[in-house]
Design a protein around this motif. Structure first.
Motif: not given
Length: 334
Positions: A36-37, A40, A43-44
């Motif tokens: 998940d990290s 994230e 995605t940024r």
């Protein structure tokens, strides 16, 4: 946006209800191919590429044109002067390209050359962060008032379990109240998921009880008592604290963010008189690992305790003591 282009456009044309359900499950499966990290972070970085590409009339987002992306990397390198920013952009856009069924942009020969050139030109000597020492942990405990606040007890508890459990900050953030079990001579901390646990099998960290004021088990027990932690609750173990005229209490919901935990512990380090710039998010994990290595903990147990998948990853956390380093040449002397 990504899971609506490329192969997903073809999959949307499927009319069979059963296959449509499989498409939905496949989306979820694809999004679980990274931690998940990591997603994230990717995605940024991907959205920064999208914003830049959209500001150019003839540039498309997906599929990625290698020449356009090479220009973006040059722009990003010039703007940030950061090798890691360029590498992160390449990894992020490559991963999102693959999720849409396109070839990884990182495999394009021209992009490879641009990336290699930027990596060389932007390389800087890395200033490795210092590991936290046992002396610093003792100073944290000694700095507590006779009647310490919940905030201070929380900070010390986080520091101790990160050090003695070789925990990453993102693992600390995800800990739930029910993930900790206190036993007569040790405690067990369940790690539900972590960066190295790509298949989410989970793991457990066991930490011995010493009974002294520097006991990591005792430090976490004190926090749990003061915070009135429900050991059966699935709420986050470390949460925000509400201050009132009646003192401090733990928020009933929510969690501390990665950045907030870093802020708390770097604040502690600064209050002790150390320069926070010398320490980072891995300094507690590195400190525990360095102490274990220098005290001769067997390598297999050492690696398991830290949940490292490779020798190189594990060794990167260790700072050998001067005595251990001198021992090499001592063994060579006649």
């Amino acid at each position: 946006m990504v899971l609506s282009s490329g192969v997903w456009e073809e999959l949307r044309k499927i009319k069979d209800p059963l296959l449509q359900q499989l498409v939905l499950k496949l989306k979820d499966t694809i999004m679980h191919s990274r931690a998940d990290s990591t997603i994230e972070k990717y995605t940024r970085a991907f959205l920064r590429w999208v914003q830049w590409a959209e500001s150019r009339d003839s540039f498309g987002k997906l599929p990625v044109n290698p020449l356009h992306f090479a220009l973006y990397l040059q722009h990003l390198g010039s703007l940030t002067q950061s090798r890691s920013a360029v590498e992160e952009a390449t990894n992020a856009v490559s991963w999102f390209s693959q999720t849409a069924g396109y070839t990884s942009i990182s495999q394009d020969p021209f992009v490879k050359m641009a990336l290699a050139g930027l990596q060389r030109s932007l390389s800087k000597p890395r200033r490795k962060k210092e590991p936290v020492s046992p002396v610093m942990l003792k100073e944290m405990v000694d700095s507590l008032d006779q009647d310490p606040s919940l905030s201070d007890v929380r900070a010390v508890a986080i520091a101790f379990i990160a050090f003695y459990g070789f925990l990453r900050f993102d693992e600390v953030v995800k800990l739930r109240c029910c993930d900790v079990r206190f036993l007569s001579d040790h405690m067990v901390i369940k790690i539900v998921s972590s960066k190295t646990d790509q298949y989410r099998q989970g793991d457990e960290v066991v930490i011995a009880r010493s009974g002294s004021s520097l006991c990591p088990v005792g430090r976490l027990e004190l926090y749990c008592r003061m915070a009135r932690v429900d050991s059966q609750s699935a709420e986050c173990l470390f949460r925000g604290i509400v201050k009132s005229k009646n003192g401090e209490r733990l928020r009933s919901l929510g969690s501390l963010s990665y950045s907030r935990i870093r802020e708390i512990l770097m604040g502690k380090i600064k209050a002790l008189g150390y320069d926070p710039a010398d320490y980072g998010t891995h300094s507690f994990r590195s400190g525990g690992a360095s102490l274990a290595a220098n005290r001769g903990v067997p390598d297999r147990l050492f690696k398991k305790h830290g949940r490292w998948k490779s020798e190189s990853a594990k060794d990167g956390y260790i700072k050998d003591s001067l005595s251990a380093r001198l021992d090499v040449s001592r063994k060579l002397l006649f």
